[in-house]
Design an enzyme around this catalytic site. Structure first.
Site, short mmCIF file in Angstrom:
data_model
loop_
_atom_site.label_atom_id
_atom_site.label_comp_id
_atom_site.label_asym_id
_atom_site.label_seq_id
_atom_site.Cartn_x
_atom_site.Cartn_y
_atom_site.Cartn_z
N HIS A 95 0.84 -1.13 0.05
CA HIS A 95 0.05 0.19 0.02
C HIS A 95 0.87 1.35 -0.05
O HIS A 95 1.84 1.28 0.76
CB HIS A 95 -0.72 0.07 1.33
CG HIS A 95 -2.05 1.22 1.40
ND1 HIS A 95 -3.04 0.84 1.52
CD2 HIS A 95 -1.76 2.53 1.36
CE1 HIS A 95 -3.91 1.96 1.59
NE2 HIS A 95 -3.10 3.11 1.31
N LEU A 96 0.88 1.94 -0.84
CA LEU A 96 1.64 3.36 -1.05
C LEU A 96 1.81 3.98 0.36
O LEU A 96 0.74 4.05 1.17
CB LEU A 96 0.93 4.17 -2.11
CG LEU A 96 1.57 5.64 -2.05
CD1 LEU A 96 3.25 5.77 -2.39
CD2 LEU A 96 0.76 6.60 -2.78
N HIS A 97 3.02 4.08 0.74
CA HIS A 97 3.43 4.84 2.13
C HIS A 97 4.53 5.55 1.90
O HIS A 97 5.53 5.38 1.33
CB HIS A 97 3.50 3.98 3.35
CG HIS A 97 4.29 2.67 3.17
ND1 HIS A 97 4.10 1.69 2.31
CD2 HIS A 97 5.45 2.43 3.58
CE1 HIS A 97 5.17 0.61 2.36
NE2 HIS A 97 5.90 1.28 3.05
N THR A 98 4.66 6.56 2.27
CA THR A 98 5.81 7.58 2.40
C THR A 98 6.37 7.70 3.56
O THR A 98 5.74 7.97 4.74
CB THR A 98 5.26 9.09 1.90
OG1 THR A 98 4.75 9.14 0.66
CG2 THR A 98 6.63 10.21 1.77
#
Length: 140
Positions: A95-98
């Site tokens: 899941h996209l995470h920064t």
């Protein structure tokens, strides 16, 4: 996505040390931080990587990342931050995470070899989350 850890955190069905919860996304402490105060920022909808994030969501999502990156040094006394996104490779949760990691000159971080640390307790983790949340609230 029912099997996605970060979707479950966004939905509130899995606990996390939240620092921010907005329409654009949710920020919470990494449970295996590079340095204490390491925040993960995720968009609300499930997208696996940056290239999957709809263009319409980019401004709001990155404005949230920018706010967190400004709040972390203010809250924690670091000199700056390291902001990074992995796409597929080295992405432990798809899941996209920064990552917003507090940085101080001489902190020992070199290149992309990220040492990991642990919080001494949930109370300590909560105190870091609270400090970043307070700094974020002050930046509104």
């Amino acid at each position: 996505m029912p099997d996605c850890l970060f979707c479950s955190i966004v939905a509130g069905t899995v606990p996390a040390f939240r620092v921010v919860d907005t329409e654009e996304g949710v920020g919470f402490l990494d449970i295996r931080p590079v340095f204490k105060g390491h925040v993960l920022v995720v968009p609300r909808p499930h997208v696996s990587q940056l290239t999957d994030l709809p263009a319409a969501l980019l401004p709001g999502y990155f404005a949230l990342v920018q706010r967190v990156a400004a709040a972390v040094p203010s809250a924690l006394g670091s000199q700056g931050t390291f902001v990074a996104i992995n796409n597929v490779v080295s992405q432990s949760v798809p899941h996209l995470h920064t990552h917003v990691v507090p940085r101080t000159k001489g902190d020992g971080l070199r290149g992309f070899f990220w040492p990991r640390t642990k919080y001494a307790s949930d109370e300590e983790a909560q105190s870091y989350a609270d400090r970043v949340r307070i700094a974020l609230d002050g930046a509104l």
